[in-house]
Write a protein that holds these residues in place. Structure first.
Motif, PDB file in Angstrom:
ATOM      1  N   SER A 173       9.275   0.235   4.613  1.00  0.00           N
ATOM      2  CA  SER A 173       9.344   1.216   3.528  1.00  0.00           C
ATOM      3  C   SER A 173      10.038   0.603   2.315  1.00  0.00           C
ATOM      4  CB  SER A 173      10.140   2.439   3.983  1.00  0.00           C
ATOM      5  OG  SER A 173      10.599   3.144   2.846  1.00  0.00           O
ATOM      6  N   LYS A 196      11.104   2.369  -0.099  1.00  0.00           N
ATOM      7  CA  LYS A 196      12.124   3.313  -0.559  1.00  0.00           C
ATOM      8  C   LYS A 196      13.424   3.164   0.217  1.00  0.00           C
ATOM      9  CE  LYS A 196       9.352   6.817  -2.738  1.00  0.00           C
ATOM     10  NZ  LYS A 196       8.941   8.205  -2.823  1.00  0.00           N
ATOM     11  N   THR A 197      13.319   2.949   1.542  1.00  0.00           N
ATOM     12  CA  THR A 197      14.536   2.922   2.365  1.00  0.00           C
ATOM     13  C   THR A 197      14.804   1.558   2.977  1.00  0.00           C
ATOM     14  OG1 THR A 197      13.319   3.499   4.366  1.00  0.00           O
ATOM     15  CG2 THR A 197      14.141   5.326   3.021  1.00  0.00           C
ATOM     16  N   HIS A 240       0.867  -1.184   0.000  1.00  0.00           N
ATOM     17  CA  HIS A 240       0.000   0.000   0.000  1.00  0.00           C
ATOM     18  C   HIS A 240       0.890   1.215   0.000  1.00  0.00           C
ATOM     19  CE1 HIS A 240       0.509   0.326   4.496  1.00  0.00           C
ATOM     20  NE2 HIS A 240       0.726  -0.963   4.332  1.00  0.00           N
ATOM     21  N   GLY A 241       0.608   2.173  -0.878  1.00  0.00           N
ATOM     22  CA  GLY A 241       1.534   3.282  -1.059  1.00  0.00           C
ATOM     23  C   GLY A 241       2.895   2.713  -1.406  1.00  0.00           C
ATOM     24  N   ALA A 242       3.967   3.266  -0.827  1.00  0.00           N
ATOM     25  CA  ALA A 242       5.312   2.731  -1.068  1.00  0.00           C
ATOM     26  C   ALA A 242       5.753   1.932   0.158  1.00  0.00           C
ATOM     27  CB  ALA A 242       6.287   3.856  -1.372  1.00  0.00           C
ATOM     28  N   ASN A 290       2.985  -8.539  10.021  1.00  0.00           N
ATOM     29  CA  ASN A 290       2.401  -7.257   9.629  1.00  0.00           C
ATOM     30  C   ASN A 290       3.273  -6.047   9.952  1.00  0.00           C
ATOM     31  OD1 ASN A 290       0.213  -6.308   8.180  1.00  0.00           O
ATOM     32  ND2 ASN A 290      -0.801  -5.511  10.003  1.00  0.00           N
ATOM     33  N   LEU A 343       8.682   0.809   9.674  1.00  0.00           N
ATOM     34  CA  LEU A 343       7.968   2.047   9.987  1.00  0.00           C
ATOM     35  C   LEU A 343       7.175   1.882  11.277  1.00  0.00           C
ATOM     36  CD1 LEU A 343       6.674   2.754   6.379  1.00  0.00           C
ATOM     37  CD2 LEU A 343       8.707   3.677   7.477  1.00  0.00           C
ATOM     38  N   ALA A 366       3.465  -4.575   3.869  1.00  0.00           N
ATOM     39  CA  ALA A 366       3.197  -5.152   5.184  1.00  0.00           C
ATOM     40  C   ALA A 366       3.691  -6.594   5.162  1.00  0.00           C
ATOM     41  CB  ALA A 366       1.702  -5.104   5.486  1.00  0.00           C
ATOM     42  N   ASN A 384       5.330  -2.972   8.906  1.00  0.00           N
ATOM     43  CA  ASN A 384       5.324  -2.166   7.690  1.00  0.00           C
ATOM     44  C   ASN A 384       6.746  -1.741   7.350  1.00  0.00           C
ATOM     45  OD1 ASN A 384       2.626  -1.933   6.656  1.00  0.00           O
ATOM     46  ND2 ASN A 384       2.113  -0.917   8.580  1.00  0.00           N
TER      47      ASN A 384
END
Lengths: 832, 117
Positions: free
Chosen positions: B74, B76-77, B60-62, B70, B81, B65, B72
């Motif tokens: 990232s 990108k990195t 979901h988004g970038a 579960n 999260l 999960a 989350n």
């Protein structure tokens, strides 16, 4: 071929000037010259070569010409007189074919040799032609210049079918034009979202709906296999899935590629585009390049705004006051009349970034602004783009928006309005008769009166005066009124589904039915989701709710499924899977056991275990082997046990009257019948059934979601039991006399649970939440309620009793089970 | 230039909202993600928590999960999260002319050179 326009009387004046040759009479080439003339009109003697036999026109306005909204004359930027007034030599219809860097001259197709001191490549880009059979047929066109538009207009005069390959900006504009010209248009797009480079899923969905409403056919995730021919002319397009779409004209609009052939042949450094520095100078210091043909700091641009910025930097450099081009942040608007669409910057979302989303279903508006470190970094607007330029401006300037953060999404007028920047202040400023809820016609005065009378939460307001109870778009206004009227005393309402929405699970389920919402993006739009694509808790819930609401119609969304339900097996801690074939009522036979044993050996199951649900679990199976092991188990007559799903798991039985000296009924036989009826059904959570042959209850039916205890006089039906973290014994629902009644009541109870429970709510907490009396009243108050519920369950089962293992074993969704490739560094063949 | 990048095939191999895997002989399996907004990312296919296969998570988004617990992560990195802590290596990725490329040295698990990518 036109004769070159030349002006002998000017030659004298031009003598002694530096000679500048421009290859390309398009927007970039001419704009570069305009910028140059503005800075120093006397420095260069300019010659422009153009491949098209006409003056310079605004290529981005070809769409309105195709749509009949503009004429060619209206999109001419520089007419003949501009060339004459500025003593520019235009060589049109005679393209340059060779550049001789050593001798600093260019040679045209007709053999004209033109020496230069400075050369500018402004060769633009070429449409990308997908290499499919039939791509060269007459009737296959691109959408790049006026000739292409003429060809399309010619085809449109005869009417018929047009296919546009490519659902990006250009493709959709071509489709719009052809559609307005009366053609029956189909757009074929490879990706699942239209304009996926500019739009997110939510906006792409809105756009698709609107285009379909206008009569276009939009095929997404559609891959072209071949262009079909009849009598030497294009006749249609065949997709890889076998579908064929008739076409009298095919427009190829899948993208563009920088036109670098000439520069490459001349020895310039070329990657994707002609490589330039910040002053638009190529690897040859006498040669510059500008526009779509260049690659600057690794980026190529296909939009018009960067081109203007490049031309300024180029002209600055050529007049000895170098400024330098820093690259562009781009924004996009779709030129389709009546559709307002804007996107800019980075809207892919990341950790530090935050989405501010506003949706107004009634007006068809979707706005999303992406903020990072108190700065706007991206925006997608659909339906209301009035503030597009404002957001774009904030983005380019990198302005700190913390002061207007709360009101940012409402737009410039609102955010800049001083006191109104506080949304609550704006609500407070409304008059008492201002309408808050349009759906139910509730004024501000009424809402406040209702709050004063004791409705201290959004939910209480909804249930009393109905404000925000329908579409929910005024929820923020109601929240504002609560905050103003009560200060700190606002009660938080019942738990919302997740952080993406202000609605509860029950609200969402109700509204899906009331508003006939049939796709996930549609639910998110109509119910004002505050995130662009939901989260890992609402996506699976919505997928289930839609599946339950629209059996046979809704297409299961694999990307909204948890891994176990996507791979039809249970993931284990080491990333392997366990496989449980179904054993109806706990019965098996030597053939099945043999097949299970063989499969366990063949696929190296490290553990084989008998489960509590009376079947056999094979552990340690690799995801790549799943389709094969399923094929083997299918061959022995077994199907998926759904041991991995929010679904009917197993029906546990004891041996019953057939063997047991205490047995009162055929519990095994009834268990098999129940499992045959209920298998494959998707539920809010996992669902277990048991049938015991007498009150000794060997099958433990009283800790199941649905339990049958056989007695001499019939069947006791129990519900809401659970053997999990919190043990709960069942409640007695009713007693029936026949197997048939037991089956029908079971189906009815399951359907009630399926239709009304929250996602991930087992029957035990559900029954406790709503009360056993409620369940009984829904099932028995009306004489035919059980029959109606059971009938709905059977309809839904028609579509779910398809063995998913057999589908996958047959090759369905191979991508879910295979690797994209393998890297073996020891061999130099990398990806196999 | 191209020699530093490993071509792993066309973009349409990965449905938006999904991921696919790329095993590396003698190295860590890589998960290649395609987000709903059309971006691509590559990560080592191991959650920093309990090594769950991130490729099988819901995107979901970038963010993905993890399918096991579960968490989350990232895209990108590679960082966990929310309240969770941990980081999984990311693999530099680029898309060019409809094909996906991974930085070869990162795929092979070599330490990135100062100016790599």
């Amino acid at each position: 071929m036109n004769a070159p326009v030349s002006f002998d009387q000017e030659s004298a004046r031009k003598a002694g000037r530096e000679r500048l040759v421009v290859i390309g009479n398009g927007m970039a080439g001419c704009r570069a010259v305009e910028e140059l003339l503005e800075r120093d009109p006397d420095r260069y003697s300019v010659t422009i070569f153009g491949a098209e036999p006409r003056v310079n026109y605004n290529r981005i306005m070809l769409s309105p010409v195709l749509a009949g909204e503009k004429t060619f004359e209206e999109i001419v930027i520089n007419g003949q007189d501009w060339y004459e007034d500025n003593a520019i030599t235009l060589v049109s219809g005679d393209p340059v074919e060779h550049v001789d860097c050593a001798n600093r001259s260019v040679i045209s197709a007709s053999g004209r040799v033109e020496p230069y001191d400075r050369l500018i490549f402004a060769t633009g880009s070429d449409p990308f032609i997908i290499p499919v059979p039939g791509k060269d047929l007459p009737g296959v066109v691109t959408f790049r210049d006026l000739d292409d538009v003429d060809r399309m207009l010619c085809a449109a005069e005869k009417g018929g079918d047009a296919v546009v390959i490519g659902g990006g900006l250009l493709g959709l504009e071509a489709a719009h034009g052809l559609s307005l010209r009366g053609m029956n248009v189909t757009v074929i797009h490879l990706m699942p979202t239209l304009m996926e480079r500019q739009l997110d899923e939510a906006a792409g969905w809105l756009l698709k709906e609107e285009l379909e409403r206008r009569g276009q056919t939009i095929l997404i995730s559609a891959d072209t296999e071949a262009i079909l021919e009849k009598d030497g002319h294009v006749a249609g397009v065949r997709l890889k899935d076998g579908r064929e779409i008739p076409a009298d004209i095919v427009v190829m609009a899948v993208g563009i590629r920088p036109n670098v052939a000439l520069a490459k042949a001349a020895g310039m450094e070329v990657e994707r585009g002609i490589v330039v520095d910040d002053h638009m100078v190529t690897s040859d210091p006498a040669v510059l390049a500008v526009g779509e043909c260049v690659q600057h700091r690794g980026a190529c641009y296909g939009l018009v705004a960067p081109l203007w910025e490049m031309c300024r930097a180029l002209a600055d450099g050529l007049t000895d006051r170098p400024s330098g081009y820093q690259g562009s942040v781009t924004s996009t608007k779709l030129k389709v009349s009546g559709i307002d669409l804007f996107s800019a910057g980075d809207f892919s979302g990341s950790d530090g970034s935050e989405d501010i989303v506003m949706r107004d279903a009634a007006r068809g508006v979707y706005k999303r602004v992406v903020v990072q470190d108190s700065k706007v970094i991206g925006a997608v607007l659909y339906g209301d783009t009035a503030d597009g330029n404002w957001y774009f401006d904030l983005l380019k300037k990198g302005e700190d928006i913390s002061d207007i953060r709360e009101a940012l999404i409402f737009g410039q007028a609102y955010a800049s309005g001083g006191a109104l920047a506080d949304p609550n202040a704006a609500v407070a400023a409304l008059s008492d008769d201002a309408e808050i809820c349009g759906c139910n016609g509730v004024s501000k005065g009424k809402v406040v009166a209702c709050i004063d009378a004791g409705a201290h939460s959004v939910d209480a307001v909804r249930s009393t005066c109905k404000a925000s109870a329908s579409c929910g778009s005024c929820t923020n206004l109601v929240e504002g009124l609560l905050a103003i009227t009560l200060g700190e005393d606002v009660e938080s309402g019942p738990k919302t589904m997740c952080k993406c929405t202000s609605f509860t699970h029950s609200d969402v389920r109700r509204l899906i039915l009331e508003k006939e919402l049939k796709e996930i993006p549609q639910v998110m739009q109509e119910l004002h989701w505050t995130t662009p694509d939901g989260c890992s808790s609402c996506r699976p819930a919505l997928n289930y709710y839609l599946l339950c609401a629209w059996p046979g119609e809704y297409v299961d969304d694999q990307k909204s499924r948890f891994v176990n339900e996507r791979l039809h097996a249970n993931i284990q801690k080491d990333g392997t899977y366990s496989v449980v074939p179904r054993m109806w009522g706990g019965l098996t036979n030597p053939k099945e056991l043999r097949a299970i044993a063989d499969a366990a050996e063949k696929y190296q199951a490290r553990t084989v275990k008998v489960t509590g649900g009376q079947r056999i679990d094979l552990f340690g199976i690799r995801k790549e082997d799943l389709p094969a092991i399923w094929a083997d188990l299918n061959a022995a007559g077994m199907v998926s046990g759904h041991a991995y799903g929010k679904a009917l798991r197993t029906v546990k039985t004891c041996v019953g009257s057939e063997w047991c000296r205490f047995g009162t009924q055929d519990s095994t036989g009834l268990g098999v019948k129940i499992e045959r009826m209920t298998w494959g059904s998707w539920m809010p959570h996992k669902f277990k059934i048991a049938v015991s042959g007498c009150p000794r209850n060997c099958a433990e039916a009283t800790i199941k979601d649905f339990g049958v205890v056989c007695v001499d006089s019939g069947y006791e039906l129990h519900v809401g039991g659970n053997g999990g973290i919190k043990v709960r014994a069942t409640d007695l629902l009713c007693k029936v006399e026949t197997e048939e009644e037991a089956l029908t009541t079971c189906a009815a109870f399951i359907q009630l649970y399926r239709e009304e429970a929250h996602y991930l709510e087992r029957t035990a907490p559900w029954v406790e939440r709503v009360g056993l009396d409620y369940v009984k009243s829904r099932m028995f108050d009306e004489a035919d309620a059980v029959a109606k519920l059971a009938a709905r369950f059977r309809i839904s089962q028609k579509y779910s009793q398809i063995d998913p293992w057999a589908q996958r074993a047959g090759g369905d969704r191979k991508d879910l089970h295979t690797h994209i490739g393998e890297v073996r560094p020891l061999q130099m063949e990398d990806v196999l | 230039m191209i020699g530093n990048w490993l071509d792993i095939g066309p973009v349409y191999q990965i449905e938006p909202g999904m991921a696919r895997t790329l095993p590396v002989e003698g190295g860590e399996e890589i998960a290649v993600f395609h987000t709903m907004t059309g971006d691509f990312y590559a990560l080592v296919n191991k959650c920093p928590h309990k090594q769950g296969p991130l490729s099988q998570g819901i995107v979901h988004g970038a963010v993905v999960a993890c399918p096991l617990h579960n968490w989350n992560i990232s895209l990108k990195t590679g960082e966990a999260l929310g309240g969770d802590e941990g980081c999984v290596p990311t693999i530099p990725l680029k898309v060019d002319a409809g094909r996906i490329y991974l930085l070869r040295s990162a795929v092979l698990g070599e330490k990135p050179k100062p100016e790599a990518a």
